[in-house]
Design an enzyme around this catalytic site. Structure first.
Site, PDB file in Angstrom:
ATOM      1  N   GLY A   1      31.878  48.778  34.957  1.00 13.60           N
ATOM      2  CA  GLY A   1      32.812  49.312  35.932  1.00 13.60           C
ATOM      3  C   GLY A   1      34.166  49.482  35.278  1.00 13.60           C
ATOM      4  O   GLY A   1      34.271  49.636  34.060  1.00 13.60           O
TER       5      GLY A   1
ATOM      6  N   ILE B   1      36.679  47.334  34.818  1.00 13.67           N
ATOM      7  CA  ILE B   1      37.032  46.268  33.881  1.00 13.67           C
ATOM      8  C   ILE B   1      36.175  46.365  32.626  1.00 13.67           C
ATOM      9  O   ILE B   1      36.670  46.273  31.504  1.00 13.67           O
ATOM     10  CB  ILE B   1      36.885  44.885  34.540  1.00 13.67           C
ATOM     11  CG1 ILE B   1      37.883  44.728  35.691  1.00 13.67           C
ATOM     12  CG2 ILE B   1      37.088  43.775  33.500  1.00 13.67           C
ATOM     13  CD1 ILE B   1      37.692  43.472  36.513  1.00 13.67           C
TER      14      ILE B   1
ATOM     15  N   SER C   1      33.171  37.251  34.999  1.00 14.44           N
ATOM     16  CA  SER C   1      32.817  37.762  36.327  1.00 14.44           C
ATOM     17  C   SER C   1      32.879  36.643  37.363  1.00 14.44           C
ATOM     18  O   SER C   1      33.937  36.378  37.938  1.00 14.44           O
ATOM     19  CB  SER C   1      31.435  38.418  36.295  1.00 14.44           C
ATOM     20  OG  SER C   1      30.436  37.489  35.899  1.00 14.44           O
ATOM     21  N   ARG C   2      31.764  35.969  37.602  1.00  9.88           N
ATOM     22  CA  ARG C   2      31.703  34.817  38.485  1.00  9.88           C
ATOM     23  C   ARG C   2      30.744  33.800  37.874  1.00  9.88           C
ATOM     24  O   ARG C   2      29.762  34.158  37.219  1.00  9.88           O
ATOM     25  CB  ARG C   2      31.214  35.194  39.892  1.00  9.88           C
ATOM     26  CG  ARG C   2      32.226  35.961  40.733  1.00  9.88           C
ATOM     27  CD  ARG C   2      33.389  35.056  41.144  1.00  9.88           C
ATOM     28  NE  ARG C   2      34.272  35.696  42.110  1.00  9.88           N
ATOM     29  CZ  ARG C   2      35.335  36.410  41.812  1.00  9.88           C
ATOM     30  NH1 ARG C   2      35.651  36.599  40.525  1.00  9.88           N
ATOM     31  NH2 ARG C   2      36.096  36.935  42.749  1.00  9.88           N
TER      32      ARG C   2
ATOM     33  N   GLU D   1      34.613  25.652  40.560  1.00  6.46           N
ATOM     34  CA  GLU D   1      35.869  25.691  39.803  1.00  6.46           C
ATOM     35  C   GLU D   1      36.875  24.745  40.443  1.00  6.46           C
ATOM     36  O   GLU D   1      37.201  24.933  41.618  1.00  6.46           O
ATOM     37  CB  GLU D   1      36.431  27.112  39.761  1.00  6.46           C
ATOM     38  CG  GLU D   1      35.558  28.074  38.981  1.00  6.46           C
ATOM     39  CD  GLU D   1      36.015  29.518  39.058  1.00  6.46           C
ATOM     40  OE1 GLU D   1      35.470  30.363  38.335  1.00  6.46           O
ATOM     41  OE2 GLU D   1      36.922  29.815  39.877  1.00  6.46           O
TER      42      GLU D   1
ATOM     43  N   HIS E   1      39.706  30.303  35.211  1.00  6.06           N
ATOM     44  CA  HIS E   1      39.726  31.525  36.025  1.00  6.06           C
ATOM     45  C   HIS E   1      41.131  32.131  36.058  1.00  6.06           C
ATOM     46  O   HIS E   1      41.745  32.284  37.119  1.00  6.06           O
ATOM     47  CB  HIS E   1      39.235  31.246  37.453  1.00  6.06           C
ATOM     48  CG  HIS E   1      38.692  32.468  38.135  1.00  6.06           C
ATOM     49  ND1 HIS E   1      37.754  32.401  39.143  1.00  6.06           N
ATOM     50  CD2 HIS E   1      38.951  33.795  37.954  1.00  6.06           C
ATOM     51  CE1 HIS E   1      37.470  33.633  39.560  1.00  6.06           C
ATOM     52  NE2 HIS E   1      38.183  34.485  38.852  1.00  6.06           N
TER      53      HIS E   1
END
Length: 327
Positions: A159, A161, A242-243, A272, A291
């Protein structure tokens, strides 16, 4: 006039989850602000006035109990791109619009992704620690890293990013592979020298660095597990911006312990922060940042400005520029 400004709910100003003062000042130009704590102290007074919920670092949490206190709410705006912390169908079912802030986070996240890759490849953090150690009398051989220039980068999720990461990687003369739900245009591919891999397996087998840049969805949860890690080169590095839930962390720990892959560099984990006794925190071939992909002053200001743009539009009954209509 101050009394003519609409009311917005925020987490707090300052504190662990709050807005920096300079960011709160941007909000105050357009809204009268109520902190979550103030709302809970007197929900009957404050709740009916609030028309916008402006979430920063996922706070205040968009939970049903909160919405019951906000009968006049028109919009929930979340700072950042990810919406996995929002129940979009539920919120929209209340007649409340949902928006995020895409675009403005891409450069900062791409910069950090490359920073993690470089820091892991060249053992920058370990070198820093050795340079500061008062016991250091020579440079140890273990600081030998791996070459970035000319290596192969596999980007999972091309995408905005992911594409910006590819643009930066071109400067390192990297061979760029990518896997995406939809193939990008030939012009996009040629501009960064990227080759499309229809199958993720092919990308994993060929890459020296695997960069995870997908959105968290039901399809991408656990996307990188034991099987996928076993396909990677033993000299390869996994980078995740990402996650945390996209990677099976138990499988990642095992792969790193066994040497199935060389290293991991992570800006995201689940949860997190990680529990202080989590094995990822003690492995020597893991680099973790908390993060901070979007954590620059310029990007934070642009996020808040985009939040304001979306919230003001919703309050005025205008089209919301970055409205999210589905999960």
């Amino acid at each position: 006039m101050e009394e003519e400004k609409p009311w917005a709910l925020i987490s707090e100003v300052g504190g662990e989850f709050g807005y920096l003062e300079e960011l709160a000042d941007i909000l105050r130009q357009h809204f009268q602000l109520i902190c979550h704590r103030e709302l809970l102290q007197n929900p009957g007074l404050h709740g009916p006035k609030i028309q916008a919920l402006l979430m920063w670092k996922y706070c205040p949490a968009a939970e049903p109990a909160l919405f019951r206190l906000l009968p006049s709410l028109k919009v929930v705006v979340s700072g950042g791109v990810g919406i996995d912390h929002l129940d979009v169908p539920f919120i929209r079912g209340l007649g409340v619009k949902v928006a995020n802030t895409p675009g403005v986070v891409s450069d900062a996240t791409a910069d950090l992704a490359i920073g993690l890759l470089l820091a892991s490849a060249r053992k920058i953090l370990e070198g820093h620690q050795i340079a500061l150690d008062p016991k250091t009398t020579h440079i140890p051989q273990r600081l030998m890293g791996v070459e970035v220039t000319g290596s192969t980068l596999g980007i999972v999720g091309m995408g905005e990013i992911g594409y910006k990461i590819a643009q930066r990687s071109k400067g390192f003369e990297m061979k760029i592979l990518y896997h995406n739900r939809t193939r990008r245009s030939v012009a996009d591919e040629q501009a960064v020298g990227a080759s499309y891999c229809e199958r993720l397996d092919e990308l994993l087998r060929r890459s020296d660095f695997v960069m995870i840049v997908v959105k968290l969805t039901s399809d991408t949860t656990g996307l990188i597990g034991h099987r996928e890690l076993s396909l990677m080169k033993p000299t390869a590095t996994l980078v995740n911006v990402s996650r945390g839930q996209v990677v099976d962390q138990d499988a990642l720990v095992r792969a790193l312990q066994l040497g199935s892959i060389r290293a991991a560099a992570l800006d995201v984990t689940h949860p997190e922060p990680l529990p202080r006794d989590h094995p990822l925190l003690v492995l020597p071939n893991v680099l973790i940042t908390p993060h901070i992909g979007i954590s620059t002053h310029n990007t934070a200001s642009r996020i808040v400005e985009k939040m304001v743009e979306n919230a003001v539009a919703a309050v005025k009954g205008l089209p919301v520029p970055n409205e999210v209509k589905s999960q």
